[in-house]
Every structure is written in C-alpha cells, then in structure tokens.
Scaffold this active site. Structure first.
Site, PDB file in Angstrom:
ATOM      1  N   ASP A  12       0.852  -1.184   0.000  1.00  0.00           N
ATOM      2  CA  ASP A  12       0.000   0.000   0.000  1.00  0.00           C
ATOM      3  C   ASP A  12       0.889   1.236   0.000  1.00  0.00           C
ATOM      4  O   ASP A  12       1.706   1.421   0.905  1.00  0.00           O
ATOM      5  CB  ASP A  12      -0.899  -0.025   1.238  1.00  0.00           C
ATOM      6  CG  ASP A  12      -2.014   1.003   1.174  1.00  0.00           C
ATOM      7  OD1 ASP A  12      -2.180   1.630   0.117  1.00  0.00           O
ATOM      8  OD2 ASP A  12      -2.711   1.177   2.190  1.00  0.00           O
ATOM      9  N   ASP A 107      -2.963   2.536  -5.949  1.00  0.00           N
ATOM     10  CA  ASP A 107      -1.928   2.596  -4.920  1.00  0.00           C
ATOM     11  C   ASP A 107      -1.836   1.361  -4.028  1.00  0.00           C
ATOM     12  O   ASP A 107      -1.111   1.385  -3.031  1.00  0.00           O
ATOM     13  CB  ASP A 107      -2.140   3.828  -4.041  1.00  0.00           C
ATOM     14  CG  ASP A 107      -3.475   3.807  -3.310  1.00  0.00           C
ATOM     15  OD1 ASP A 107      -4.356   3.017  -3.697  1.00  0.00           O
ATOM     16  OD2 ASP A 107      -3.630   4.576  -2.346  1.00  0.00           O
ATOM     17  N   GLU A 108      -2.524   0.278  -4.391  1.00  0.00           N
ATOM     18  CA  GLU A 108      -2.373  -0.922  -3.558  1.00  0.00           C
ATOM     19  C   GLU A 108      -2.603  -2.186  -4.368  1.00  0.00           C
ATOM     20  O   GLU A 108      -3.291  -2.182  -5.381  1.00  0.00           O
ATOM     21  CB  GLU A 108      -3.324  -0.878  -2.358  1.00  0.00           C
ATOM     22  CG  GLU A 108      -4.788  -0.889  -2.715  1.00  0.00           C
ATOM     23  CD  GLU A 108      -5.683  -0.966  -1.481  1.00  0.00           C
ATOM     24  OE1 GLU A 108      -5.464  -1.844  -0.628  1.00  0.00           O
ATOM     25  OE2 GLU A 108      -6.606  -0.133  -1.381  1.00  0.00           O
TER      26      GLU A 108
END
Length: 358
Positions: A12, A107-108
């Site tokens: 993350d 973003d993860e």
C-alpha cells in the site's frame, strides 16, 4: 495448498497522490499537502499527506472543511495521468517477484509469493526488497503487510504506517483477530460496526462467539465471511484478472447547473470519459446509469439497458431526455452529475460492426 502455507503480501503506497506531488515539487517538502478540490470549491479531499492528517484532515472530507482545519495547507489539483504512470511503474516492480498480482487500486495490490524462491523464500524479505526498490526507482514510500491470507495482510499493512513492514504469522492469526476492534476489520463500514456493537460485538473475540446461523440472520451474505474471519480464515485467492463490474465518472460543479442544454452537454462529456475508460479495458457496456444530485442534496439515478453495446455518444441527448423526462431538468438547480456504464462485455469483432443506442 493448505491455507497456512500461503504467503500473501499487501503493498500500500503511503499517501500516494500527495507523495507523488511532494516528490515532483521540492517546495512541498515537509508541508501539509491536500490533493483534491480547491478550498473555495465544492470539491473534496482525494488524499492528503501525513503532515495534513495531523490536523484531522482525511479523504472524502469537503475541501472547505479541510481548509478551516488547516488554512496553511497547500491544495493541489489531482494529476491522474501522472498517478497512473507511476502506478504502472510500481506494478512492473511487483511482476519481477510474482505473476500473481491483484491490483486493488492505483496505490495498492495483493501479491501471492507462496511458491517464490526469491530472498530464500521469505515473504518478509521479498516485501522489504520491494519496498526498497520502489523507493530507489520510483522515489516513493510503501507500507507492506505479510500474512497467510488477504484479510490479515491488508490489516498488517496498516499497522505501522507510514513506511511500515508488519508480519502476522499463522500461529499469531487467531489471537490477532481476537484482539482486533471490529471497526478495524476490513469490510466493516460504519453502519455494520454500529450493528455489531448493538449485538455486543466489540472485537474479533466477541464475533467468534456467534454461530453462523445467527450471523446470517443479522448480516445475510456477509455472514460467512465474518464467521470465517473470526477464526482467522480467509480463503479468497489472488485474482489476477479482476473484471470490472461498472465504470463511471462524476463531477461536482462549482456553480449549480440550471440550463437543460448545458446539463445535457455535461452528461455527454461525462459519457465520453466513461466510454474511454471502458474501451481502455477492451470492454463494451450495455447499461447506462445517470446520477443527478440537486442543490438541496436530493439524489436520483436513472438507468437504461440496451440490446447492443454502447459505442459512442451518438444520439446521447435523446437518451438522456428519455431517462430524465420526469425529473425537472432545466427547472431545479443541479450540483453534481455522474455517468456509470455497466453490464460490461469483452470486445469482439462482431461488436465492432455495430452502431450505438439503436
């Protein structure tokens, strides 16, 4: 393969959008950065860095509220094209370690490294190496959670943010879940948390006391997931090819829209944007949903499913008028419009010969 033998990493990126902006602009270093709408607009916070979070600012907060909490914060307009490029570069790093990558957002992502022989087969060392590589090659900081299932890996990645690295072993899993406050459970929102509390469920240990039938009476389809998680069990696999169920876009306007021709023009532009996203995934859509939020925050949605794929904005205004014929368009002020495309199908040569909105 036994669940206990799986090695799952959840990566993350820390304050991703804001971190990209700080990386690209030296003037932003060590200052509260808010990515999102301007403070004098109706926009919201997309994300903010940790300097801004000290003031109680968080994602989805109205920008005006964020400004009142931290007047000295720097508000930055999102650069989604740049964020996508950076996300792609990070994802290429993931694929150097495993083909089993499940992106969740820009973003993860989840990684299954169960069979990897890299770093002596240590998932923790792999996660640490990936973090270092992202920092050196992309210039950003990531947090990593490592465990034997997706639920615990996700929880672990939040434990020591920013720049976290946290491991939950199979031996620690059940005790960790037992101590975890129910509000920290991934998948438990505010409404579910309140319902859990009303039943006396404050943590995982409380949840474990409830039988599956009782949970089903209260939580329906989610009951089995909650029942298993209370035992530290999550058998969800890494989904390499995540298929989108719907794709859309929406805009909150700085000034209310009133004129019907302007409203239909904005809907056409939103439809174009949504279609570009659909085509980028090599998909077609057959269901169109319009979202309208009026100035008094009353909200409506109207949907229509077509026999053929939606391929362009041809005749869009007539379709919008058909969907919104009973909804005071041109009479009441509108603050937000949105378009969502669903009933998604993979593109085929047959569809390429078809026209739109017949």
């Amino acid at each position: 393969m036994s669940v206990s033998l799986r090695k799952i990493i959840h990566l993350d990126m820390d304050a991703f959008f804001a971190a990209v902006e700080q990386r690209d602009n030296s003037k932003y270093q060590n200052k509260p950065i808010i990515v999102g709408g301007a403070p004098d607009s109706r926009g919201v916070v997309a994300t903010c860095n940790y300097e801004a979070r000290k003031y109680g600012i968080h994602s989805a907060m109205p920008s005006s509220r964020a400004f009142s909490l931290c007047p000295k914060a720097i508000f930055v307009k999102p650069r989604f094209a740049i964020y996508k490029e950076v996300s792609f570069a990070i994802r290429q790093i993931f694929y150097q370690y495993t083909a089993l990558v499940e992106p969740v957002s820009l973003d993860e992502a989840y990684l299954d490294v169960s069979h990897s022989e890299l770093c002596q087969g240590s998932a923790t060392r792999i996660a640490q190496t990936i973090k270092q590589q992202i920092l050196s090659e992309v210039g950003l900081v990531a947090s990593a959670g490592i465990s034997y299932n997706k639920f615990l890996a996700k929880i672990a990645s939040d434990m020591d943010k920013p720049d976290g690295l946290y491991l939950i072993t199979p031996e620690q899993g059940q005790d960790f879940v037992a101590r975890l406050p129910i509000g920290k459970f991934h998948g438990v929102g505010k409404a579910t948390e309140r319902k859990m509390h009303d039943l006396g469920i404050k943590n995982g240990a409380d949840l474990k006391q409830f039988s599956l039938p009782v949970l089903q009476q209260n939580f329906g389809k989610s009951a089995l997931f909650f029942f298993n998680i209370a035992q530290g069990i999550d058998e969800r696999p890494i989904r390499v090819d995540r298929e989108s169920k719907s794709i859309g876009t929406e805009t909150t306007y700085s000034q209310d829209l009133v004129q019907s021709n302007e409203i239909y023009q904005q809907l056409t532009e939103l439809l174009n944007k949504a279609l570009l996203k659909v085509y980028a995934k090599k998909l077609y859509a057959r269901t169109l949903t319009i979202k309208v939020k009026y100035h008094n925050f009353q909200q409506i949605t109207r949907s229509l499913t077509f026999n053929k794929p939606i391929k362009s904005q041809l005749a869009a205004e007539s379709v919008f008028k058909q969907l919104l014929c009973k909804d005071r368009i041109g009479e009441s002020k509108i603050r937000l419009l949105g378009i969502t495309l669903s009933t998604l199908e993979k593109q085929t040569d047959y569809y390429q010969q078809m026209d739109l909105f017949d």
